[in-house]
Design an enzyme around this catalytic site. Structure first.
Site, PDB file in Angstrom:
ATOM      1  N   TRP A 104       0.827  -1.219   0.000  1.00  0.00           N
ATOM      2  CA  TRP A 104       0.000   0.000   0.000  1.00  0.00           C
ATOM      3  C   TRP A 104       0.854   1.258   0.000  1.00  0.00           C
ATOM      4  O   TRP A 104       0.375   2.345  -0.266  1.00  0.00           O
ATOM      5  CB  TRP A 104      -0.958  -0.003   1.191  1.00  0.00           C
ATOM      6  N   ASP A 105       2.140   1.104   0.305  1.00  0.00           N
ATOM      7  CA  ASP A 105       3.063   2.242   0.289  1.00  0.00           C
ATOM      8  C   ASP A 105       2.898   3.046  -1.000  1.00  0.00           C
ATOM      9  O   ASP A 105       2.979   4.272  -1.005  1.00  0.00           O
ATOM     10  CB  ASP A 105       4.523   1.743   0.352  1.00  0.00           C
ATOM     11  N   GLU A 138       1.013  -2.908  12.576  1.00  0.00           N
ATOM     12  CA  GLU A 138       1.275  -4.351  12.504  1.00  0.00           C
ATOM     13  C   GLU A 138       1.785  -4.957  13.810  1.00  0.00           C
ATOM     14  O   GLU A 138       2.111  -6.143  13.845  1.00  0.00           O
ATOM     15  CB  GLU A 138       2.234  -4.635  11.339  1.00  0.00           C
ATOM     16  N   LYS A 176       2.979   0.498  16.179  1.00  0.00           N
ATOM     17  CA  LYS A 176       4.142   0.570  15.296  1.00  0.00           C
ATOM     18  C   LYS A 176       4.058   1.831  14.421  1.00  0.00           C
ATOM     19  O   LYS A 176       5.058   2.447  14.077  1.00  0.00           O
ATOM     20  CB  LYS A 176       4.160  -0.675  14.413  1.00  0.00           C
ATOM     21  N   GLN A 177       2.851   2.178  14.031  1.00  0.00           N
ATOM     22  CA  GLN A 177       2.654   3.297  13.105  1.00  0.00           C
ATOM     23  C   GLN A 177       1.198   3.743  13.219  1.00  0.00           C
ATOM     24  O   GLN A 177       0.366   3.002  13.741  1.00  0.00           O
ATOM     25  CB  GLN A 177       2.955   2.857  11.674  1.00  0.00           C
TER      26      GLN A 177
HETATM   27  O1  IFM Z   1       3.630  -1.385   4.021  1.00  0.00           O
HETATM   28  C1  IFM Z   1       4.521  -1.295   5.072  1.00  0.00           C
HETATM   29  C2  IFM Z   1       3.762  -1.539   6.349  1.00  0.00           C
HETATM   30  O2  IFM Z   1       2.792  -0.553   6.559  1.00  0.00           O
HETATM   31  C3  IFM Z   1       4.709  -1.567   7.527  1.00  0.00           C
HETATM   32  N1  IFM Z   1       5.697  -2.583   7.323  1.00  0.00           N
HETATM   33  C4  IFM Z   1       6.498  -2.348   6.135  1.00  0.00           C
HETATM   34  C5  IFM Z   1       5.625  -2.292   4.889  1.00  0.00           C
HETATM   35  C6  IFM Z   1       6.482  -1.966   3.671  1.00  0.00           C
HETATM   36  O3  IFM Z   1       6.999  -0.681   3.767  1.00  0.00           O
END
Ligand code: IFM
Length: 725
Positions: free
Chosen positions: A331-332, A472, A584-585
């Site tokens: 999705w990046d 994640e 994590k984010q």
């Molecule tokens: O898509 C990301 C995910 O959101 C977090 N782990 C790494 C992936 C690739 O950058």
């Protein structure tokens, strides 16, 4: 000459960080990307060239971009002594990437073990004017001797992807000064053809010859050099694969045979193309050189990797600069990188979205395999669109492998793609894309969701259980607020798209209705799902619970773990971190990032205050900092905005996570641009038009950027001095 903010410069070579350097100094031209490894090599280096779409089979990760034969080798012998940074004495050194021009150069003074001193200047580029051409110019000036200089310019077929061999060599040879190499990927059968030639100028007594080393044909030249006189060698390489032409080696040889002009001509054409990119895509920041350089650095790598011809490939999280994530697409691309392309290079954005159109069959296979209708995009996607996320991966120093759930459960990717299609359409007004391709993506993924949501009769609502959200650190969770609300948006948007299609393109609507089995009841069902999909929100504050039960997980004060140099997951372990509220984010905050207009300030404030202190900002995902920077601008926290922004800016140039060697962080680069334009620039796009209310940091003197809105090139140019008048 370009100024300091257009240059990434290294004045000391540190072998310990050579892999990061290889990523930072990578070049690309939308067809291939080559890491910034040295032409003569260095012990332990990871030279690599990746070509879009050249995937090959690999255990665990299913498929990966295969590192193709190395076109860089260019060895210098000074009176028989091989030049290398780990021999003799390096008296001065500079390596520089000129972002504006896509040129990588090195200048250095080297004294050989026998005491001969030379000035060396090497420059290279991968042509943006002709994607199949790469060139290196190698100049040597003997400073204290007359003697023999020899260059060996090879094509090295002995390459690997960190221990995995992908190539069978089919042949090699030399004809009329051109050396060539043919190879084929072992699993996917993609053929690669490379041809190279060498030309020396500035010396008398030049002898050109070829060497036929096994798997490494070499074009070589020997000449007498005189003290103080520059002698120059030019290596030109042509590269094709069977993805473009049935006989790639013949095409490569022919390309070189038909080439008129030399290095300088190729260079001029290349520079002109980069000028065109930057004329629209640059974002100007005055008053903050570090940040300006970082933004341009990120944009350079995005532009360098974006496919301008091929509509069957896309960008991975490392673009074409490193081995990590194997060139899989996440999705990046759609959520972090695409807005930059949509607004500044809509043709490139369209190509990237076409990749998602072409991989719909893979997405349909995934949905069907899981027992659902429609199209379910792969969390990690490659050439076919089938799921290629590894299921189990070995853990360092541990016996048991770890289960990776994202491929099974990180479902939001299907809506992320739909969201990007919608954003592209809104910004460009590209109706033909929407009618011919985009609508099918949005509609068939809506069909998937309609079959995936679950009715909870007790609670009288739809829900989505057993998923992974953007954060994640937590997997196998129920009713992730981000996923659910994005699906709600998706179901509403699909209805809108459908009505538009029926009205404006009835024949296409009829064709899709037939193929995707869309009926009047389908739309009614989407409407019902949209209104009755559960969203755990506190109505009095607007605070969203990240997923069911999140608020009951252990609350942790992250400050108690400072100082640290690793992620909270590495510190606590995968299972333990999942039992806490540590993120994590951004997860809930991703909703505010993507669907900004659907939420009000109060609710942003409530969620910001709750989730920001619980996020692993420095060592969690690199996707987080630009999101926080943009949202901090929205919420009116300029200091926090700048802090998060600098963190994002340092992702690679500061190698914050120590993993730049694996490739640059392309999503972070795209997010950085969004933070500049939507965050500090305050750009807002609505169906009625655009507006911008810049709110840059106090020390910025100018913030300017361009973008296309509905086909017209627009500009925001904010200057502090005009503001204070
Ligand atoms: O898509 C990301 C995910 O959101 C977090 N782990 C790494 C992936 C690739 O950058």
């Amino acid at each position: 000459m370009s100024g300091v903010t257009w240059r990434v410069t290294e004045v000391v070579f540190d072998a310990a960080s050579q892999h990061a350097g290889e990523s930072l100094f990578a070049l690309g031209n939308g067809y291939l990307g080559t890491r910034g490894s040295f032409e003569e090599g260095f012990p332990g280096d990871w030279p690599a060239t990746f070509i879009h779409g050249v995937y090959d089979d690999v255990p665990i990760g299913h498929t990966e971009l295969a590192n193709v034969s190395n076109w860089l080798p260019f060895d210098l012998y000074v009176e028989g002594e091989h030049f290398s940074l780990d021999s003799g004495e390096v008296l001065n050194y500079q390596r520089e990437l000129v972002l504006r021009q896509g040129l990588l150069s090195r200048t250095l003074r080297w004294r050989s073990p026998a005491g001969r001193t030379v000035d060396i200047a090497v420059e290279r580029f991968v042509s943006l004017a002709d994607a199949h051409l790469c060139a290196i110019r190698y100049q040597v000036v003997p400073l204290d001797f007359d003697g023999q200089i020899e260059w060996r310019a090879g094509l090295n077929g002995h390459v690997e992807n960190r221990g995995v061999l992908h190539w069978d060599r089919l042949g090699q040879g030399a004809q009329s000064g051109i050396v060539w190499l043919r190879s084929r990927t072992r699993g996917t059968g993609i053929e690669l053809g490379q041809a190279g030639r060498l030309k020396v100028t500035g010396a008398e007594d030049v002898t050109h010859f070829c060497l036929d080393c096994d798997g490494q044909p070499v074009a070589a030249a020997r000449a007498r050099a005189r003290e103080g006189r520059a002698i120059v060698a030019e290596k030109t390489v042509a590269i094709f694969t069977s993805r473009e032409t049935p006989d790639p080696c013949a095409a490569a040889i022919e390309k070189l045979q038909n080439l008129r002009g030399g290095y300088n001509d190729l260079r001029t054409a290349h520079l002109a193309e980069w000028e065109k990119y930057w004329a629209v895509s640059d974002a100007i920041i005055e008053g903050d050189d570090e940040v300006q350089r970082a933004v341009r650095f990120g944009l350079f790598h995005l532009l360098a990797a974006a496919p301008w011809e091929d509509k069957h490939v896309s960008l991975g999280p490392k673009a074409l600069s490193g081995f990590a994530y194997r060139g899989h697409v996440f999705w990046d691309t759609e959520v972090f990188m695409l807005p930059f392309f949509t607004l500044t290079q809509p043709g490139l954005a369209r190509n990237l979205l076409m990749y998602r159109y072409h991989t719909l069959p893979g997405a349909r296979r995934k949905a069907a395999a899981n027992g659902f209708a429609g199209a379910q995009y792969a969390w990690e996607s490659a050439d076919t669109g089938d799921e290629v996320t590894p299921t189990w991966v070995p853990r360092q120093n541990q016996r048991d492998p770890v289960r990776i759930w994202t491929g099974d459960l990180e479902l939001h990717i299907s809506s992320d793609v739909a969201f990007a299609v919608w954003q592209y359409w809104q910004a460009t007004g590209d109706d033909s894309f929407m009618a011919d391709y985009g609508a099918e993506i949005i509609l068939d993924t809506a069909v998937f969701w309609s079959s995936r949501v679950e009715w909870n009769a007790e609670k009288s609502h739809y829900e989505i259980t057993n998923v992974v959200g953007p954060d994640e650190y937590h997997d196998r969770i129920n009713n992730n607020a981000f996923t659910n609300d994005l699906v709600r948006w998706h179901m509403e948007t699909a209805q809108q798209v459908w009505r538009w299609l029926e009205q404006k393109h009835p024949a296409r609507a009829a064709e899709l209705a037939d193929r995707l089995k869309l009926q009047t009841q389908t739309l009614a069902r989407w409407a019902e799902v949209a209104t009755r999909l559960c969203l755990p929100v506190d109505p009095s504050t607007g605070l969203l619970e990240q997923f069911e039960g999140y608020f009951h997980r252990r609350d942790v004060n992250l400050a108690e773990y400072e100082p640290r140099t690793v992620s909270m997951q590495a510190l606590l372990g995968i299972e333990e971190v999942g039992k806490t509220q540590i993120l994590k984010q951004p997860d809930v905050l991703m909703l505010f990032f993507m669907l900004r207009d659907r939420y009000d300030q109060c609710s942003l404030r409530a969620n910001w205050d709750y989730y920001v202190p619980r996020t692993d900002h420095t060592y969690g995902s690199s996707l987080g900092p630009p999101v926080h920077a943009l949202l901090a601008c929205e919420i009116g926290e300029p200091e926090a905005a700048y802090r998060h922004f600098c963190r994002a800016a340092q992702a690679d140039l500061g190698d914050v996570r120590g993993n730049t060697g694996d490739g640059i962080h392309a999503a972070s680069a795209g997010g950085l641009w969004q933070a500049v334009v939507f965050g500090f620039g305050g750009l807002r796009l609505t169906p009625e038009g655009w507006s911008a209310t810049p709110r840059p940091p106090a020390h910025w003197q100018r913030l300017a950027f361009r973008f296309y809105y509905r086909g017209k090139l627009e500009e925001v140019d904010w200057r502090r001095e005009t503001q204070s008048k």
